[in-house]
Design an enzyme around this catalytic site. Structure first.
Site, PDB file in Angstrom:
ATOM      1  CG  ASP A   1       1.159  -0.451   6.999  1.00 37.11           C
ATOM      2  OD1 ASP A   1       1.528  -1.078   8.010  1.00 37.11           O
ATOM      3  OD2 ASP A   1       1.638  -0.648   5.862  1.00 37.11           O
TER       4      ASP A   1
ATOM      5  N   GLY B   1       4.703   5.700   4.929  1.00 38.98           N
ATOM      6  CA  GLY B   1       4.382   4.297   4.709  1.00 38.98           C
ATOM      7  C   GLY B   1       3.934   3.507   5.922  1.00 38.98           C
TER       8      GLY B   1
ATOM      9  CG  ASN C   1      -0.278  -0.047   2.536  1.00 40.29           C
ATOM     10  OD1 ASN C   1       0.824   0.438   2.697  1.00 40.29           O
ATOM     11  ND2 ASN C   1      -0.950  -0.645   3.515  1.00 40.29           N
ATOM     12  CG  ASP C   2       4.715   1.429   1.372  1.00 40.53           C
ATOM     13  OD1 ASP C   2       3.785   1.581   2.190  1.00 40.53           O
ATOM     14  OD2 ASP C   2       5.808   0.932   1.664  1.00 40.53           O
TER      15      ASP C   2
ATOM     16  CD  GLU D   1      -5.585  18.782  20.486  1.00 41.32           C
ATOM     17  OE1 GLU D   1      -4.434  19.085  20.147  1.00 41.32           O
ATOM     18  OE2 GLU D   1      -6.554  18.789  19.698  1.00 41.32           O
TER      19      GLU D   1
ATOM     20  CG  ASP E   1      -7.971  16.983  16.605  1.00 38.66           C
ATOM     21  OD1 ASP E   1      -6.814  16.969  17.047  1.00 38.66           O
ATOM     22  OD2 ASP E   1      -8.363  17.784  15.732  1.00 38.66           O
TER      23      ASP E   1
END
Length: 635
Positions: free
Chosen positions: A178, A176, A156-157, A373, A344
């Site tokens: 995951d 990259g 999946n890169d 947060e 968040d």
């Protein structure tokens, strides 16, 4: 913007969709249809992409074209359309289903108009036994920025331009990391002593070449293909739960990414506060929200402003937006059996939304825990957002905030020469919180510079930080890499890849053999502290009583029943913690009478503490080594 998502077969005027969610690792959610090629009513995306029969009836948001005069019906047992609402441009349709009493099944949504018709398959799944256990002060949380931890799936890169090309030479590009990379290193986390894993958002944000962090969603109902698939997300959760560990996901109900299709084509005119060309810029003047006359210009700059001046700010006052976002949280929790949520930009969203959000989530998942947060160093402000008490007539419902005031005090005392009394000053304001024992203190996170990059920081001072973090009240949170003394300044320098998690790395800090002497020394220290904490009830769930503080020293006691002192009938765990920041040993005499140490006669240094303790009938006399946190088992 949706044309890459959907694949369709057209048979005799009836649109039949094929493919299962996440079958393509290269494009996020499976495509259903390219509506540009369809003359009649067309649906190319449904949010949420599936639901569960035993949950409250869902509101679906359909996207497509030529929907303005369409009618919606359902084929299914015990399922029907309650009502529907279509946007003026015909690109969106809100469809409320009635699923009360329905069983799990595959159903069909029929869309019809004079210009044609189509059928969209939809699934009501059966709920599966899962986690939903919540986290508490008995846990230790580890923050993972998914893209920077470990690359467990090289397939999946590689993505075409526009989808975030992996390039580890650029600090703000995708690197990259995951979900499989996290799963492959759970042994490392357990050996360290971690019980709870918090990962940054998993939302698809592939349209953003620099959105590796996950906070710029382009699809709130899909796992970003850089991170893997929904199956990878579910498998990570299952592996964590099989180990007795807990899973916390980061959610962002405040905003989406600037590349989200909604930015130029929102479902309703008031879906956002403003438009890309005309909006407020978000400001962090949280004091304006705490003020008794909140609601003026300052408040609007917080709750209606666009974060970083580019991220579309969702309008939670719109009931459709609120419903969408609450359902989205339920979908992520239900899909993996999450134990908790990290929320968040918490103050940037209206309290009324958070009240409704938590009312729904806590009713469905009574043990689910949320942590918010609130990036502010004043306990009077941070505590305002904690749930359990109504401020301005509204209880936010939040289980706990992160302890940003303690973060600031730890940094200031350990590397900026603030007096150690600053720690006591923060802790004395615990009375402002309904549940101070739930607070989540930390030494750093992905939004702060690394501790070791602070001017004046040393490994000894970082060890002191961990000594205090793992023994004080609340649940400690550790940012990935701090346990091996990683360095890094402000974002993005604080987000270097974890060494050993990526192809071509010359060292592997996941193993003792691959760590430098400094890294191994720090790792050993942190692991010893976490395992000691896990073995002592007083440190996991006990009360805290501060008993001494001056310019360079700070001492406190932890115990389950801290009021009784040491008595003949009191066999509960009791721990004394003494921090000496000075460059030389400190001689301290702590009185026992009328303190949490009254009646205590035995003080045994723990974890090979190079500090002495001698007790008599009235006092305990301590000699604490320089730049050390000494821990004593007390009886």
């Amino acid at each position: 913007m949706f044309c890459n998502r959907l694949v369709v077969c057209l048979l005799g005027g009836l649109l039949i969709f094929s493919g299962a969610a996440n079958s393509s690792a290269q494009s996020g959610r499976t495509p259903l249809n390219n509506c540009a090629t369809v003359a009649g009513p067309c649906v190319d995306k449904v949010d949420p992409p599936n639901w569960w029969a035993a949950l409250p009836s869902p509101m679906l948001l359909l996207h497509g074209d030529h929907l303005r005069k369409a009618k919606f019906t359902i084929s299914g047992n015990g399922v029907s359309v309650d009502k529907s609402k279509v946007s003026a441009n015909g690109h969106y349709a809100f469809v409320w289903l009635k699923t009360d009493g329905a069983t799990s099944q595959d159903i069909h949504i029929h869309v019809s108009a004079r210009s044609g018709s189509m059928t969209v398959p939809y699934s009501l799944n059966q709920r599966k036994p899962a986690g939903y256990r919540g986290f508490s002060s008995a846990d230790a949380m580890y923050l993972i920025l998914t893209d920077r931890f470990a690359d467990g799936d090289l397939s999946n890169d590689n993505f075409p331009p526009g989808f975030g090309v992996v390039d580890r030479t650029k600090p703000t590009a995708w690197h990259g990391g995951d979900l499989r990379g996290i799963e492959q290193h759970l042994d490392y986390l357990q050996q360290l002593g971690i019980t709870t894993v918090w990962i940054t958002p998993a939302y698809e944000s592939s349209g953003e070449p620099h959105a590796y962090h996950g906070y710029d969603a382009t699809d709130m109902y899909a796992v970003d293909p850089h991170f893997g698939t929904l199956a990878d997300y579910e498998r990570l959760a299952a592996d964590l739960h099989s180990r007795g560990m807990k899973f916390v996901l980061d959610l962002v109900p405040n905003h989406v990414g600037p590349a989200h299709p909604w930015a130029v084509d929102p479902p309703t005119p008031d879906w956002f506060h403003g438009t890309p060309m005309d909006h407020r810029r978000a400001k962090s003047n949280f004091a304006s929200l705490v003020s008794p006359d909140a609601g003026g210009q300052g408040s609007l700059d917080v709750v209606d402003g666009w974060f970083s001046n580019v991220k579309p700010d969702l309008n939670q006052d719109n009931p459709l937006v609120e419903k969408y976002l609450i359902q989205n949280a339920v979908w992520w929790v239900e899909s993996a059996g999450l134990d908790g949520l990290r929320l968040d930009t918490f103050p940037y969203v209206q309290r009324t939304f958070w009240h409704d959000f938590h009312a729904t989530l806590h009713e469905l998942y009574p043990h689910l825990t949320t942590v918010g947060e609130i990036f502010n160093h004043d306990p009077a402000i941070t505590s305002f957002f904690a749930g359990g008490v109504a401020h301005q007539g509204v209880d936010s419902g939040l289980d706990t905030p992160f302890d940003f005031p303690m973060f600031s005090a730890l940094r200031n005392t350990l590397v900026k020469d603030a007096p150690m009394t600053a720690l006591d000053e923060v802790l004395r304001q615990d009375r402002l919180y309904p549940h101070p024992e739930r607070l989540v203190p930390f030494l750093g996170n992905h939004d702060t510079g690394r501790f070791m990059s602070e001017p004046g920081a040393t490994p000894a001072k970082l060890k002191m930080g961990f000594g205090l973090l793992t023994t004080m009240r609340g649940m400690p949170q550790i940012y990935s890499g701090d346990e091996i003394a990683m360095r890094g300044g402000k974002d993005p320098d604080n987000r270097h890849d974890f060494p050993g998690g990526f192809p071509g790395d010359t060292k592997n800090a996941f193993t003792a053999q691959g760590r430098t002497p400094e890294e191994q020394d720090m790792y050993t220290t942190v692991a010893a502290l976490l395992h000691y904490r896990a073995a002592h009830t007083s440190l996991k769930t006990g009360e805290q009583k501060d008993i001494f503080a001056d310019q360079s020293a700070f001492a406190f006691v932890r115990a389950v029943d801290i009021q009784t002192g040491c008595t003949a009938n009191h066999k509960e765990d009791r721990v004394l913690v003494v921090a000496n920041r000075a460059d030389q040993p400190r001689e301290l005499t702590l009185p026992l009478k009328d303190s949490a140490l009254e009646g205590c006669t035995h003080f045994e240094p723990a974890l090979r503490t190079n500090s002495k303790a001698v007790a008599d009938s009235t006092s305990v006399h301590l000699t604490v080594a320089p730049q050390t946190v000494a821990i004593y088992q007390v009886q």
